[in-house]
Design a protein around this motif. Structure first.
Motif, short mmCIF file in Angstrom:
data_model
loop_
_atom_site.label_atom_id
_atom_site.label_comp_id
_atom_site.label_asym_id
_atom_site.label_seq_id
_atom_site.Cartn_x
_atom_site.Cartn_y
_atom_site.Cartn_z
N UNK A 99 77.09 112.38 63.75
CA UNK A 99 76.05 112.64 64.76
C UNK A 99 76.60 113.38 65.98
N UNK A 100 77.84 113.07 66.35
CA UNK A 100 78.46 113.75 67.49
C UNK A 100 78.68 115.22 67.16
N UNK A 101 79.19 115.47 65.94
CA UNK A 101 79.42 116.85 65.52
C UNK A 101 78.12 117.65 65.47
N UNK A 102 77.05 117.02 64.98
CA UNK A 102 75.76 117.71 64.91
C UNK A 102 75.29 118.10 66.31
N UNK A 103 75.46 117.21 67.25
CA UNK A 103 75.05 117.49 68.63
C UNK A 103 75.87 118.61 69.24
N UNK A 104 77.18 118.55 69.03
CA UNK A 104 78.08 119.56 69.59
C UNK A 104 77.78 120.95 69.02
N UNK A 105 77.56 121.02 67.71
CA UNK A 105 77.28 122.31 67.08
C UNK A 105 75.92 122.86 67.49
N UNK A 106 74.98 121.98 67.82
CA UNK A 106 73.63 122.43 68.18
C UNK A 106 73.54 122.88 69.64
N UNK A 107 74.40 122.35 70.49
CA UNK A 107 74.30 122.60 71.93
C UNK A 107 74.30 124.07 72.35
N UNK A 108 75.11 124.96 71.72
CA UNK A 108 75.08 126.37 72.14
C UNK A 108 73.71 127.02 72.07
N UNK A 109 72.84 126.52 71.19
CA UNK A 109 71.51 127.10 71.06
C UNK A 109 70.65 126.83 72.29
N UNK A 110 71.05 125.87 73.11
CA UNK A 110 70.28 125.51 74.29
C UNK A 110 70.59 126.40 75.50
N UNK A 111 71.62 127.22 75.38
CA UNK A 111 72.04 128.06 76.50
C UNK A 111 71.36 129.43 76.38
N UNK A 112 70.87 129.95 77.48
CA UNK A 112 70.19 131.24 77.48
C UNK A 112 71.09 132.38 77.07
N UNK A 113 70.50 133.41 76.44
CA UNK A 113 71.27 134.53 75.91
C UNK A 113 72.02 135.32 76.95
N UNK A 114 71.40 135.56 78.11
CA UNK A 114 72.06 136.34 79.16
C UNK A 114 73.28 135.60 79.68
N UNK A 115 73.12 134.31 79.91
CA UNK A 115 74.24 133.49 80.39
C UNK A 115 75.37 133.50 79.37
#
Length: 283
Positions: A99-115
């Motif tokens: 579950x930790x790995x799933x969260x870590x791998x998913x997190x980059x999708x939450x950051x805006x593209x320009x940033x």
């Protein structure tokens, strides 16, 4: 309640429908009309027929951006889906900390593209400087792979979640029966799991294809099309044509490019959906 909903459904549908017509349908129709015109503002319009569509194919930057976008889309789609599926397989094997790995791998999708683009620009240029290599804005090859890596890093986690959902829906009894019949892990993967996960593959391929083809903000912030527009993708090329070039004719050509871009995305998506859906297992 059901009778009331059936009777008054226009009351609920009308506001959304009006907003959709005003916010999407009318601007789209108006935009298609402007693609046949030369203009500086929407009130200063001169009809020029198919001239804009003829001239856009004479623009070397558009042709290069089109080819660059196609190559980038193919490479990123293959890499994202293969790596996301591999991670999904690993994270459905009941490992510790899944579950930790799933969260870590998913997190980059939450950051805006320009940033993301500016962050990765700093990282890439720092590494390239340490290795005495040209910066992203000075080398088209490094710029291309920089965009690919950024896209993969952002999208793999999201696609992984979809693949995990698909793998978890594969009936365990089916896999157990295959093992009893002597099937190897390779056979189970290619004869059972992948065919059963084809709906997830259809969704992920559709998302990665369209997202890669429409990429704009990461391209803008990471390389801005440099060097000399060699890493400029279609969306950025349209933006540059419409806002970066002076003259009434360029706005019309930019609008025509946008229509061609829209049609290309639609055709690409429909072909992909038809192909992958034909491979899905029918229940």
């Amino acid at each position: 309640m059901e009778k009331a909903i059936k009777k008054y459904w226009p009351v609920f549908v009308l506001p959304t429908l009006i907003a959709f017509l005003i916010g999407f349908i009318w601007p789209f129709i108006w935009g298609v009309g402007l693609s046949f015109c030369k203009f500086t503002t929407v009130k200063n319009v001169e009809f020029v027929g198919l001239s804009n569509y003829i001239n856009l194919w004479k623009d070397a930057t558009f042709l290069h951006a089109f080819g660059f976008t196609v190559v980038f889309t193919i490479v990123s789609t293959v890499l994202i889906n293969c790596l996301a599926f591999l991670l999904a397989v690993l994270l459905t094997r009941h490992l510790k900390g899944t579950n930790i790995f799933r969260t870590v791998f998913f997190m980059p999708n939450l950051i805006g593209g320009v940033v993301l683009g500016y962050i990765w620009q700093i990282l890439f240029n720092g590494v390239l400087s340490a290795l005495s290599k040209p910066l992203l804005s000075l080398n088209a090859t490094y710029g291309f792979w920089g965009i690919v890596i950024l896209m993969c890093w952002q999208q793999i986690g999201y696609m992984m979640i979809i693949y995990i959902a698909g793998l978890q829906n594969v009936p365990p009894d089916l896999i157990e029966a295959a093992r009893i019949d002597g099937a190897s892990n390779r056979q189970i993967m290619f004869r059972i799991k992948i065919p059963m996960v084809m709906p997830s593959i259809t969704i992920c391929t559709f998302l990665t294809l369209t997202n890669s083809f429409k990429l704009f903000d990461q391209n803008l912030s990471l390389t801005n099309g440099e060097p000399a527009k060699a890493t400029q993708m279609l969306a950025l090329n349209i933006f540059d044509t419409f806002y970066g070039r002076s003259g009434a004719q360029w706005k019309g050509i930019g609008q025509a490019k946008a229509v061609v871009f829209f049609l290309a995305v639609i055709v690409l998506a429909l072909v992909q959906l038809r192909f992958t859906r034909s491979k899905e297992v029918q229940a």
